[in-house]
Design a protein around this motif. Structure first.
Motif, PDB file in Angstrom:
ATOM      1  N   VAL A  67     -22.492  43.943  67.641  1.00 40.61           N
ATOM      2  CA  VAL A  67     -23.418  45.368  67.533  1.00 40.61           C
ATOM      3  C   VAL A  67     -24.776  44.966  67.168  1.00 40.61           C
ATOM      4  N   ALA A  68     -24.944  43.960  65.995  1.00 42.13           N
ATOM      5  CA  ALA A  68     -25.908  43.704  65.433  1.00 42.13           C
ATOM      6  C   ALA A  68     -27.045  42.757  66.176  1.00 42.13           C
ATOM      7  N   PHE A  69     -26.362  41.831  66.997  1.00 45.71           N
ATOM      8  CA  PHE A  69     -26.923  40.951  68.028  1.00 45.71           C
ATOM      9  C   PHE A  69     -27.689  41.807  69.165  1.00 45.71           C
ATOM     10  N   VAL A  70     -26.689  42.910  69.849  1.00 41.51           N
ATOM     11  CA  VAL A  70     -27.389  43.648  70.851  1.00 41.51           C
ATOM     12  C   VAL A  70     -28.494  44.477  70.554  1.00 41.51           C
ATOM     13  N   PHE A  71     -28.315  45.154  69.383  1.00 42.05           N
ATOM     14  CA  PHE A  71     -29.440  46.174  69.073  1.00 42.05           C
ATOM     15  C   PHE A  71     -30.416  45.104  68.590  1.00 42.05           C
ATOM     16  N   GLY A  72     -30.444  44.158  67.730  1.00 43.43           N
ATOM     17  CA  GLY A  72     -31.367  43.474  67.393  1.00 43.43           C
ATOM     18  C   GLY A  72     -32.022  42.622  68.540  1.00 43.43           C
ATOM     19  N   PHE A  73     -31.587  42.251  69.504  1.00 45.66           N
ATOM     20  CA  PHE A  73     -32.040  41.823  70.756  1.00 45.66           C
ATOM     21  C   PHE A  73     -33.020  42.601  71.393  1.00 45.66           C
ATOM     22  N   GLY A  74     -32.484  43.940  71.424  1.00 48.36           N
ATOM     23  CA  GLY A  74     -33.416  44.989  72.124  1.00 48.36           C
ATOM     24  C   GLY A  74     -34.789  45.120  71.195  1.00 48.36           C
ATOM     25  N   LEU A  75     -34.421  45.383  69.991  1.00 46.86           N
ATOM     26  CA  LEU A  75     -35.614  45.390  69.168  1.00 46.86           C
ATOM     27  C   LEU A  75     -36.589  44.307  69.246  1.00 46.86           C
ATOM     28  N   ILE A 135     -27.437  48.685  60.494  1.00 49.46           N
ATOM     29  CA  ILE A 135     -28.668  48.894  60.511  1.00 49.46           C
ATOM     30  C   ILE A 135     -29.801  47.829  59.897  1.00 49.46           C
ATOM     31  N   GLY A 136     -29.213  47.476  58.688  1.00 49.94           N
ATOM     32  CA  GLY A 136     -30.117  46.402  57.787  1.00 49.94           C
ATOM     33  C   GLY A 136     -29.920  45.077  58.598  1.00 49.94           C
ATOM     34  N   LEU A 137     -28.921  44.600  59.079  1.00 51.92           N
ATOM     35  CA  LEU A 137     -28.485  43.187  59.873  1.00 51.92           C
ATOM     36  C   LEU A 137     -29.518  43.489  61.051  1.00 51.92           C
ATOM     37  N   ILE A 138     -29.506  44.554  61.779  1.00 50.88           N
ATOM     38  CA  ILE A 138     -30.257  44.660  62.984  1.00 50.88           C
ATOM     39  C   ILE A 138     -31.592  44.425  62.718  1.00 50.88           C
ATOM     40  N   LEU A 139     -32.001  45.212  61.887  1.00 50.11           N
ATOM     41  CA  LEU A 139     -33.751  44.956  61.306  1.00 50.11           C
ATOM     42  C   LEU A 139     -34.195  43.663  60.989  1.00 50.11           C
ATOM     43  N   VAL A 140     -33.372  42.841  60.309  1.00 48.86           N
ATOM     44  CA  VAL A 140     -33.510  41.561  60.073  1.00 48.86           C
ATOM     45  C   VAL A 140     -33.612  40.501  61.376  1.00 48.86           C
ATOM     46  N   ALA A 141     -32.198  40.667  61.934  1.00 49.96           N
ATOM     47  CA  ALA A 141     -32.115  40.012  63.088  1.00 49.96           C
ATOM     48  C   ALA A 141     -33.433  40.168  64.203  1.00 49.96           C
ATOM     49  N   GLY A 142     -33.628  41.525  64.450  1.00 49.76           N
ATOM     50  CA  GLY A 142     -34.586  41.668  65.238  1.00 49.76           C
ATOM     51  C   GLY A 142     -35.985  40.895  64.860  1.00 49.76           C
ATOM     52  N   ALA A 143     -36.343  40.872  63.649  1.00 48.16           N
ATOM     53  CA  ALA A 143     -37.645  40.023  63.224  1.00 48.16           C
ATOM     54  C   ALA A 143     -37.780  38.523  63.713  1.00 48.16           C
ATOM     55  N   THR A 192     -28.728  31.691  70.546  1.00 47.26           N
ATOM     56  CA  THR A 192     -27.060  31.074  70.273  1.00 47.26           C
ATOM     57  C   THR A 192     -27.009  31.032  68.629  1.00 47.26           C
ATOM     58  N   ASN A 193     -27.968  30.359  68.081  1.00 48.43           N
ATOM     59  CA  ASN A 193     -27.759  29.939  66.767  1.00 48.43           C
ATOM     60  C   ASN A 193     -28.169  31.147  65.633  1.00 48.43           C
ATOM     61  N   GLU A 194     -28.984  32.058  66.571  1.00 45.10           N
ATOM     62  CA  GLU A 194     -29.170  33.420  65.651  1.00 45.10           C
ATOM     63  C   GLU A 194     -27.763  34.196  65.581  1.00 45.10           C
ATOM     64  N   PHE A 195     -27.106  33.934  66.662  1.00 44.48           N
ATOM     65  CA  PHE A 195     -25.733  34.744  66.845  1.00 44.48           C
ATOM     66  C   PHE A 195     -24.582  34.349  65.810  1.00 44.48           C
ATOM     67  N   VAL A 196     -24.784  32.706  65.679  1.00 45.86           N
ATOM     68  CA  VAL A 196     -23.817  32.196  64.768  1.00 45.86           C
ATOM     69  C   VAL A 196     -24.146  32.640  63.141  1.00 45.86           C
TER      70      VAL A 196
END
Length: 266
Positions: A67-75, A135-143, A192-196
């Motif tokens: 969930v965090a990766f998919v939405f973070g990737f879109g962001l 949501i917090g993880l998505i915001l950080v991963a998106g950046a 892929t590294n970000e996914f890890v």
């Protein structure tokens, strides 16, 4: 003394020092205490800790990561295109966002989204505390992924864009049909590294407190240290560490293979 002989002698000394250090460490360790505290047989046998760790912890960890990766990737795509926009205010906004969330610890962002924002705006995040943490993880991963995508887009030769535009493609279609697909191939290893990293960052959700069925792997392991067949020991933490390695090591190996493949292609 010849240089090769000197090198062999140096290598032999280094190996001897390493072996000596391992032997000394093995002699100083209290193996009975290690077995009792980290490898309690009650947690390793069938019906021990593995059930909750796998069916609840591993399952939720993977779901939260996806969930965090998919939405973070879109962001991230949105932010990367903003940062490369010819409109200056868009670039400023994207740059400010990326630098802000890359400069904050993910734990702080999760806590703010779980407790600060709901109190300040009288807002209940979807999914409760888990939703706020995600949501917090998505915001950080998106950046982080935005900066990776930005670098990938800029790595695409400009001739590709010029050729597409000469064929009559609009700027938007050129970006979506020509530039982005090539950029994504370039940034597959770092993504892929970000996914890890996200897999491991889901462990931060334990600080906000979640319901029993929503616990990720670290939360399950922590709870098993105070209840269950291995209460009072750290056996469940060792088991959780093993499960994390089972998930992440194949992915890190995949990153290394993809990087080698790209290097050969260049």
């Amino acid at each position: 003394m010849k240089r090769t002989t000197k090198r062999k002698l140096t290598d032999a000394i280094l190996y001897a020092v390493l072996v000596l250090a391992v032997v000394l460490a093995g002699a100083l360790i209290d193996w009975s205490a290690v077995k009792a505290n980290f490898f309690d047989p009650a947690g390793w046998k069938r019906g021990g800790n593995w059930g909750d760790l796998i069916t609840i912890g591993v399952k939720n960890t993977i779901v939260y990561t996806l969930v965090a990766f998919v939405f973070g990737f879109g962001l991230a795509i949105f932010l990367a295109l903003m940062k490369l926009s010819p409109v200056a205010p868009y670039r400023w906004l994207a740059t400010g966002y990326i630098e802000f969330f890359r400069g904050l610890p993910a734990l702080i962002v999760i806590l703010v989204m779980a407790f600060g924002v709901p109190i300040a705006f009288n807002w209940q995040p979807p999914g409760g505390l888990v939703g706020a943490g995600l949501i917090g993880l998505i915001l950080v991963a998106g950046a982080y992924m935005a900066e990776t995508l930005r670098a990938g887009i800029q790595a695409v030769p400009k001739g590709q864009t010029e050729a597409a535009r000469s064929l009559g493609m609009s700027a938007g279609r050129t970006t979506l049909s020509v530039v982005l697909p090539q950029a994504l191939r370039i940034v597959i290893p770092p993504l892929t590294n970000e996914f890890v990293l996200l897999i491991k960052d889901t462990a931060l959700l334990f600080v906000i407190g979640v319901q029993v069925g929503q616990r990720e792997l670290t939360s399950v392991a922590r709870d098993l240290t105070t209840s269950g067949p291995t209460a009072g020991t750290s056996t469940s933490l060792i088991q959780a560490a093993i499960l994390y390695l089972i998930i992440t090591l194949p992915l890190t190996r995949l990153v290394a293979l993809l990087e080698k493949r790209q290097q050969r292609a260049r």
